[in-house]
Design a protein around this motif. Sequence first.
Motif, PDB file in Angstrom:
ATOM      1  N   GLN A 363       0.833  -1.202   0.000  1.00 13.77           N
ATOM      2  CA  GLN A 363       0.000   0.000   0.000  1.00 13.77           C
ATOM      3  C   GLN A 363       0.877   1.266   0.000  1.00 13.77           C
ATOM      4  O   GLN A 363       1.997   1.247   0.525  1.00 13.77           O
ATOM      5  CB  GLN A 363      -0.886   0.005   1.261  1.00 13.77           C
ATOM      6  CG  GLN A 363      -1.844  -1.158   1.329  1.00 13.77           C
ATOM      7  CD  GLN A 363      -2.846  -1.154   0.182  1.00 13.77           C
ATOM      8  OE1 GLN A 363      -3.532  -0.167  -0.049  1.00 13.77           O
ATOM      9  NE2 GLN A 363      -2.903  -2.256  -0.565  1.00 13.77           N
ATOM     10  N   LYS A 365       0.862   3.835   1.775  1.00 16.69           N
ATOM     11  CA  LYS A 365       1.250   4.355   3.096  1.00 16.69           C
ATOM     12  C   LYS A 365       2.010   3.326   3.939  1.00 16.69           C
ATOM     13  O   LYS A 365       2.252   3.551   5.117  1.00 16.69           O
ATOM     14  CB  LYS A 365       0.004   4.823   3.871  1.00 16.69           C
ATOM     15  CG  LYS A 365      -0.783   5.904   3.183  1.00 16.69           C
ATOM     16  CD  LYS A 365      -0.003   7.206   3.165  1.00 16.69           C
ATOM     17  CE  LYS A 365      -0.813   8.290   2.463  1.00 16.69           C
ATOM     18  NZ  LYS A 365      -0.057   9.536   2.312  1.00 16.69           N
ATOM     19  N   ASP A 366       2.358   2.197   3.316  1.00 13.30           N
ATOM     20  CA  ASP A 366       3.076   1.150   4.060  1.00 13.30           C
ATOM     21  C   ASP A 366       4.402   1.643   4.652  1.00 13.30           C
ATOM     22  O   ASP A 366       4.835   1.165   5.693  1.00 13.30           O
ATOM     23  CB  ASP A 366       3.361  -0.054   3.149  1.00 13.30           C
ATOM     24  CG  ASP A 366       2.191  -1.037   3.126  1.00 13.30           C
ATOM     25  OD1 ASP A 366       1.170  -0.739   3.772  1.00 13.30           O
ATOM     26  OD2 ASP A 366       2.301  -2.079   2.467  1.00 13.30           O
ATOM     27  N   HIS A 407      -2.904   3.870  12.227  1.00 17.44           N
ATOM     28  CA  HIS A 407      -2.593   3.641  10.814  1.00 17.44           C
ATOM     29  C   HIS A 407      -3.738   2.882  10.142  1.00 17.44           C
ATOM     30  O   HIS A 407      -4.197   3.262   9.066  1.00 17.44           O
ATOM     31  CB  HIS A 407      -1.289   2.851  10.694  1.00 17.44           C
ATOM     32  CG  HIS A 407      -0.810   2.709   9.286  1.00 17.44           C
ATOM     33  ND1 HIS A 407       0.089   3.585   8.711  1.00 17.44           N
ATOM     34  CD2 HIS A 407      -1.127   1.819   8.323  1.00 17.44           C
ATOM     35  CE1 HIS A 407       0.310   3.225   7.470  1.00 17.44           C
ATOM     36  NE2 HIS A 407      -0.407   2.153   7.203  1.00 17.44           N
ATOM     37  N   GLU A 410      -6.820   4.981   9.814  1.00 17.95           N
ATOM     38  CA  GLU A 410      -6.668   6.061   8.823  1.00 17.95           C
ATOM     39  C   GLU A 410      -6.654   5.536   7.392  1.00 17.95           C
ATOM     40  O   GLU A 410      -7.298   6.090   6.520  1.00 17.95           O
ATOM     41  CB  GLU A 410      -5.345   6.781   9.130  1.00 17.95           C
ATOM     42  CG  GLU A 410      -5.065   7.964   8.261  1.00 17.95           C
ATOM     43  CD  GLU A 410      -5.396   9.269   8.959  1.00 17.95           C
ATOM     44  OE1 GLU A 410      -5.696   9.217  10.164  1.00 17.95           O
ATOM     45  OE2 GLU A 410      -5.371  10.303   8.280  1.00 17.95           O
ATOM     46  N   TYR A 411      -5.909   4.449   7.165  1.00 18.61           N
ATOM     47  CA  TYR A 411      -5.702   4.017   5.771  1.00 18.61           C
ATOM     48  C   TYR A 411      -6.394   2.694   5.427  1.00 18.61           C
ATOM     49  O   TYR A 411      -6.368   2.263   4.282  1.00 18.61           O
ATOM     50  CB  TYR A 411      -4.201   3.900   5.473  1.00 18.61           C
ATOM     51  CG  TYR A 411      -3.470   5.176   5.784  1.00 18.61           C
ATOM     52  CD1 TYR A 411      -3.688   6.321   5.023  1.00 18.61           C
ATOM     53  CD2 TYR A 411      -2.589   5.252   6.860  1.00 18.61           C
ATOM     54  CE1 TYR A 411      -3.048   7.510   5.329  1.00 18.61           C
ATOM     55  CE2 TYR A 411      -1.943   6.429   7.167  1.00 18.61           C
ATOM     56  CZ  TYR A 411      -2.172   7.558   6.403  1.00 18.61           C
ATOM     57  OH  TYR A 411      -1.547   8.725   6.715  1.00 18.61           O
ATOM     58  N   ASN A 412      -6.957   2.040   6.425  1.00 18.09           N
ATOM     59  CA  ASN A 412      -7.728   0.803   6.221  1.00 18.09           C
ATOM     60  C   ASN A 412      -6.960  -0.409   5.723  1.00 18.09           C
ATOM     61  O   ASN A 412      -7.383  -1.530   5.946  1.00 18.09           O
ATOM     62  CB  ASN A 412      -8.897   1.019   5.246  1.00 18.09           C
ATOM     63  CG  ASN A 412      -9.922   1.924   5.843  1.00 18.09           C
ATOM     64  OD1 ASN A 412     -10.092   1.929   7.057  1.00 18.09           O
ATOM     65  ND2 ASN A 412     -10.580   2.702   5.014  1.00 18.09           N
TER      66      ASN A 412
END
Length: 503
Positions: A363, A365-366, A407, A410-412
């Motif tokens: 992802q 945002k990882d 986290h 926020e980003y699922n």
Amino acid sequence: MTPKPVRRITGTQGSSLEPMSSQLVIYNSFSKQKEAFEPLQPGKVSMYICGLTVNYLMHVGHARCYVFWDAVDRYLRYLGFDVKHVSNITDISVDDNILKRLSETGESFQRLVTRHTQDYIEDRRRLGIADPYIYSIATQHIHEMIELIQQLLDQDHAYIADDGVYFRLSTYSKYGQLSGVNLVKLKTGASGRITEDEYDKEAVGDFALWKHASQGEPYWHSPWGPGRPGWHIECSAMSMKYLGETIDISGGGEDNIFPHHENSIAQSEAVTGKPYVRFWMHVRHLMLNGERMSKSTGNFITARDAVMKYSAAVVRLSLLSTHYRKQMDFTEKLLETAEGKIRQLQHAVAALKFFATNKTPPQPKDDMLSKAIRNIDAQFRIAMNDDFNTALAITQTLRFIESLHHHVDEYNLVGSKLARKGLSILRNIGMVIFGDLYEKEIAPLQDSVTHQLVEFILAERERLRQERDFSRADVLRKMLKKSGFEVIDTPNGPIWWRTALPQ
Ligand SMILES: [Zn+2]
């Protein structure tokens, strides 16, 4: 073999300098300083821990010690050391209370200590404590104790009196270095602990190596007549047998410092002429209702009662949530706080498992989470390298868990590969903190039938929710909760985990 000198880290009570993140530093009760730890033999650690006197059940104060020693053992392995951990079981100690109990119940001494030895091992395992390399049982080592006493007699460090064999303290000039006990004061009778046992000694500080049996007491045969060994000689004889003349780490509770460990040093070093223990460590008392938890005063809770009332993981986390050299109170609030922390941890593990098994691609945002995962590994080491600061290690782990929850909120999504990495690091940390309970209570493996059943019930619940039949959907969630499964709804679907294994 001359032991390597150890490097001093601080010159005070050991709290003034920053710990070195890459080096384990231990507060040595002998030098009263923090010292960089290096074992005598590279890569191998020898550790001898004073175990329970099995006349009674283990209480939570004992559990604080044994849970801590288990975390020490496991952390040394985490660092890559090969650990040889020996812990004794004292099934030899007789006092008036025991003799009174035996005469009331008609139970034999042998039967009583056998029963409590089994209880002790069971209670340890319940708390997720690994069995040591060897449980050295005192009654199985009478021969080794007699041999050591004979060596002390041959070297004139001991003498035979009317009621047993005594260590001659005047032959060991370094007495008192661990405890700070002053022999001059001892001689004037300042220490009730030593003088309460007035036998036929040459000097007040002399302590018994072998005691002749009185009427009705259990006994073993020896060259000096039937009797039983003193408590101190037990630990010296057994540690030397399994770990050699110099041990890397030894310890117990703080009440072991004097006279037990002081006397163990005297008799061991008198015979070998070598340092007995390189790093002495002592765990502080546990308090209950404002007083020290102790079997002699009756102010205690047995470990098994505490585990039954709360859960083994809650008790274990509570006991490690204060640094081992600090006093701690065993309170309801402490246990409730631990309960909440465990729930957060279980939730995080379940979320990571969910992403790890759902074949989620990497992802965008990882990266942020990846950094946090790398950090927690480093922070855990920094905390534990600073004299096994389990309190800080737990706080850092919970901070990481919090950032993980943020986290996910926020980003699922979390990429499967990263989720697996997070799980692996949490497992390594969890195994030190929770021991064998990590896989039993924090991240239990599900058998496939259980897994399918829970998934089936949750799919049915989802269907009911889509039909807006929320009350029936809630009945299913409550049913799962009652059966020990926690369910949390996320934008990606429900995440569930087991909060307890069936009894
Ligand atoms: Zn001992």
